[in-house]
Design an enzyme around this catalytic site. Structure first.
Site, short mmCIF file in Angstrom:
data_model
loop_
_atom_site.label_atom_id
_atom_site.label_comp_id
_atom_site.label_asym_id
_atom_site.label_seq_id
_atom_site.Cartn_x
_atom_site.Cartn_y
_atom_site.Cartn_z
N SER A 156 -13.39 2.58 13.98
CA SER A 156 -12.89 2.46 12.62
C SER A 156 -12.12 1.13 12.48
O SER A 156 -12.71 0.08 12.70
CB SER A 156 -12.01 3.67 12.28
OG SER A 156 -11.76 3.71 10.91
N ASP B 48 -20.86 9.68 8.12
CA ASP B 48 -19.53 9.08 8.07
C ASP B 48 -19.13 8.98 6.60
O ASP B 48 -19.64 8.14 5.87
CB ASP B 48 -19.55 7.71 8.74
CG ASP B 48 -18.16 7.09 8.82
OD1 ASP B 48 -17.33 7.38 7.93
OD2 ASP B 48 -17.91 6.30 9.75
N HIS C 103 -16.97 10.47 11.00
CA HIS C 103 -16.30 9.21 11.23
C HIS C 103 -15.68 9.17 12.64
O HIS C 103 -14.67 9.81 12.88
CB HIS C 103 -15.23 8.99 10.18
CG HIS C 103 -14.57 7.65 10.26
ND1 HIS C 103 -15.29 6.47 10.16
CD2 HIS C 103 -13.28 7.29 10.43
CE1 HIS C 103 -14.45 5.46 10.28
NE2 HIS C 103 -13.23 5.92 10.45
#
Ligand SMILES: *[C@@H]1O[C@H](CO)[C@@H](O)[C@H](O)[C@H]1NC(C)=O
Ligand SMILES: *[C@@H]1O[C@H](CO)[C@@H](O)[C@H](O)[C@H]1NC(C)=O
Ligand SMILES: *[C@@H]1O[C@H](CO)[C@@H](O)[C@H](O)[C@H]1NC(C)=O
Ligand SMILES: *[C@@H]1O[C@H](CO)[C@@H](O)[C@H](O)[C@H]1NC(C)=O
Ligand SMILES: [Ca+2]
Length: 518
Positions: free
Chosen positions: A195, A406, A444
């Site tokens: 991320s 995601d 995610h």
């Protein structure tokens, strides 16, 4: 030494590297504690040094209370190690707080750890993961504590730490601490993040290509300004921040949408298993849910269907692609893109970094704010540049992955970055140094119905300490043994596994298993 489960390549490399074998417990402890007075490093204060026996519970750095992530819950250090807590001044008005975990049993490797969101929080989970695998592991607070944008307001140097500097400090200072402790320089340096951590890893390859020999950059928040603008725009399509808007979609209606998307697209890959292998092949028609008579919970109104059409289309403004579309199948996410609120990260970034204000009425949010954010590109945060030549030319290896459900960062953006690098370097395939794994059914960075666990962070290695099932070990094999991962095998919550393919190969069901095809 316990090598159970490691694959042969990894193991044989390990044996080549000297350990701290000559030192007994008390000698090692004394050596560790002496660092407090002997370490003299540029701009750096050694805050604390402690020797930690294996399995110890540790107190995390105190005042980090992340809004989203609970990185700093008390953690266990699995391996016996020397814990060095330090702070490095990066300018007159900024500093980075960091820790180095130096395992007794060390195989010559350094591992730098990234952050998440707007954090702000040392990832103890990953300090433990890396040190348990015998890496000297360094993690930092990214230049500020907590997961809000408030520390950036009026502090451009704090923002610079977040944008590009903290990971560089991990590399520069971390390697010096390692050399001082083990009395020999490290052999290879690795980086692991997802991320924001994925963006930091990408930034490192672009701007500090000599820092890391191998980088894992998961679900990277690259093209950062546009990512946040896309998030804000999606929310606006649903009427955010006004949840009484006619285009607002309730959680119950999202469930309908999710079911209808699976109904239309799950079977495209040949198996109705709740996973859409290639979301780009799914041309969801939301009008299938349009109410025919009076509105009810079981159907959607015209404004709702119109909002869905926009959400599941790429975002264009003035004919320019701003960001790829929301992946159909990702509706089940945690996170606040689709819940009728204005997305937290876009809000924090716009206020504290772009407009430099403390209040803003997000019902007024529009394309001009995205443009301003992109134009200012404060701190060079965007991280969307295809010139990986310096990293490639020094022999660096880059692994990236992106979950196909995601709901925070569209996986199409990782394809887009691959294509940008490919065009910039004029390399049709980046296989020699850069591999992107697309992971069906992965949310995610972790979770989801797919086979998403492959050692991408602490707690995701399961029972598989093998490079075929663990991306970090696969990276070691690639950097040190020249064996690149052709696939990576993930493990699902139920223990089932699936082979994931590197872009641009496709995952194809052959009637009995998924295979990767060109
Ligand atoms: C894999 O490594 C972790 C961390 O060192 C360890 O806790 C676990 O027991 C290992 N599993 C196997 C199967 O070797
Ligand atoms: C870091 O900065 C602080 C505050 O400006 C200062 O007091 C301290 O001496 C500096 N430390 C080092 C090691 O330069
Ligand atoms: C130390 O600080 C100075 C000034 O703040 C900076 O120019 C230099 O790059 C820093 N060194 C390291 C290793 O961060
Ligand atoms: C807000 O502050 C940053 C420096 O942190 C600056 O680059 C930017 O231009 C400012 N924004 C506006 C709208 O002036
Ligand atoms: Ca399917």
């Amino acid at each position: 030494m316990n090598f159970t489960g490691f694959n042969i390549n990894f193991l044989s490399k390990l044996l080549a590297i000297p350990l701290l074998s000559g030192w007994g417990y008390s000698e090692q402890r004394a050596r560790c504690l002496s660092l407090k007075s002997t370490l003299v490093l540029e701009n750096t204060t050694i805050l604390d040094v402690s020797y930690v026996s294996g399995g110890s519970k540790l107190k995390p750095h105190g005042d980090c209370v992340p809004k989203v992530r609970k990185y700093n819950t008390p953690t266990v250090a699995t391996a016996p190690l020397c814990r060095v807590q330090f702070s490095t001044n990066t300018s007159d008005t900024s500093s980075i707080r960091a820790e180095a975990w130096l395992p007794d049993e060390w195989y010559g490797r350094v591992l730098g750890i990234g952050n998440g969101g707007l954090g702000g929080c040392i990832s103890y989970r990953d300090l433990d993961y890396g040190s348990a695998l015998h890496f000297a592991t360094i993690a930092s607070n990214n230049g500020h504590d907590g997961d809000t944008g408030r520390p950036f307001l009026g502090n451009p140097e704090v923002l610079n730490d977040f944008a590009f500097r903290s990971i560089h400090v991990e590399a520069v200072i971390g390697k010096q601490i390692v050399e001082a402790y083990y009395e020999q320089p490290h052999d290879k340096a690795y980086y692991l993040g997802c991320s924001t951590g994925g963006r930091q890893g990408t930034q490192a390859a672009l701007n500090h290509p000599a820092d890391w020999d191998g980088i894992i950059a998961g679900a990277p928040a690259t093209d950062f300004n546009r990512l946040l603008h896309w998030s804000g725009t999606l929310a606006r399509h649903l009427g955010a921040p006004d949840s009484s808007s006619p285009s607002y979609i309730s959680p119950a209606s999202w469930k309908l949408v999710a079911e209808e998307i699976l109904n239309q697209c799950d079977g495209i890959d040949g198996v109705r298993d709740g996973i859409i292998t290639e979301p780009d092949a799914c041309h969801f028609r939301p009008e299938a849910l349009l109410c025919s008579g009076t509105n009810s919970e079981k159907c959607l109104s015209i404004p709702q269907v119109e909002a869905l059409r926009k959400i599941y289309s790429p975002l264009y403004e003035n004919g320019e692609l701003i960001y790829p579309r929301f992946d159909p199948g990702s509706e089940g996410i945690r996170g606040d893109l689709l819940n009728g609120k204005f997305p937290y990260y876009t809000e924090e970034w716009l206020k504290y970094v772009v407009l430099n204000v403390t209040e803003f009425d997000f019902s007024q949010y529009g394309p001009e704010h995205g443009r301003l954010s992109q134009e200012l590109d404060v701190g060079g945060i965007s991280t969307f540049n295809g010139d990986f030549s310096a990293f490639r030319d020094r022999g660096g290896k880059f692994l990236t992955f992106h979950g196909r459900v995601d709901g925070l960062i569209a996986s199409g953006n990782s394809k887009r970055l691959y294509d940008l690098i490919s065009r910039t370097l004029m390399m049709p395939s980046l296989d020699d140094f850069y591999r992107l794994f697309l992971v069906p059914g992965m949310e995610h960075c972790a979770r989801g119905p797919g086979a998403w666990a492959f050692g991408q962070h602490g707690g995701t290695q399961g029972a598989h300490n093998e490079s075929s099932h663990n991306l970090l070990l696969a990276l070691v094999d690639w950097v040190e043994g020249g064996v690149a991962p052709d696939t990576i095998t993930g493990t699902a919550v139920d223990g089932s596994t699936r082979v994931h393919c590197r872009y641009p190969m496709r995952s194809v069901w052959d009637g009995s298993a998924y295979r990767c095809e060109a």
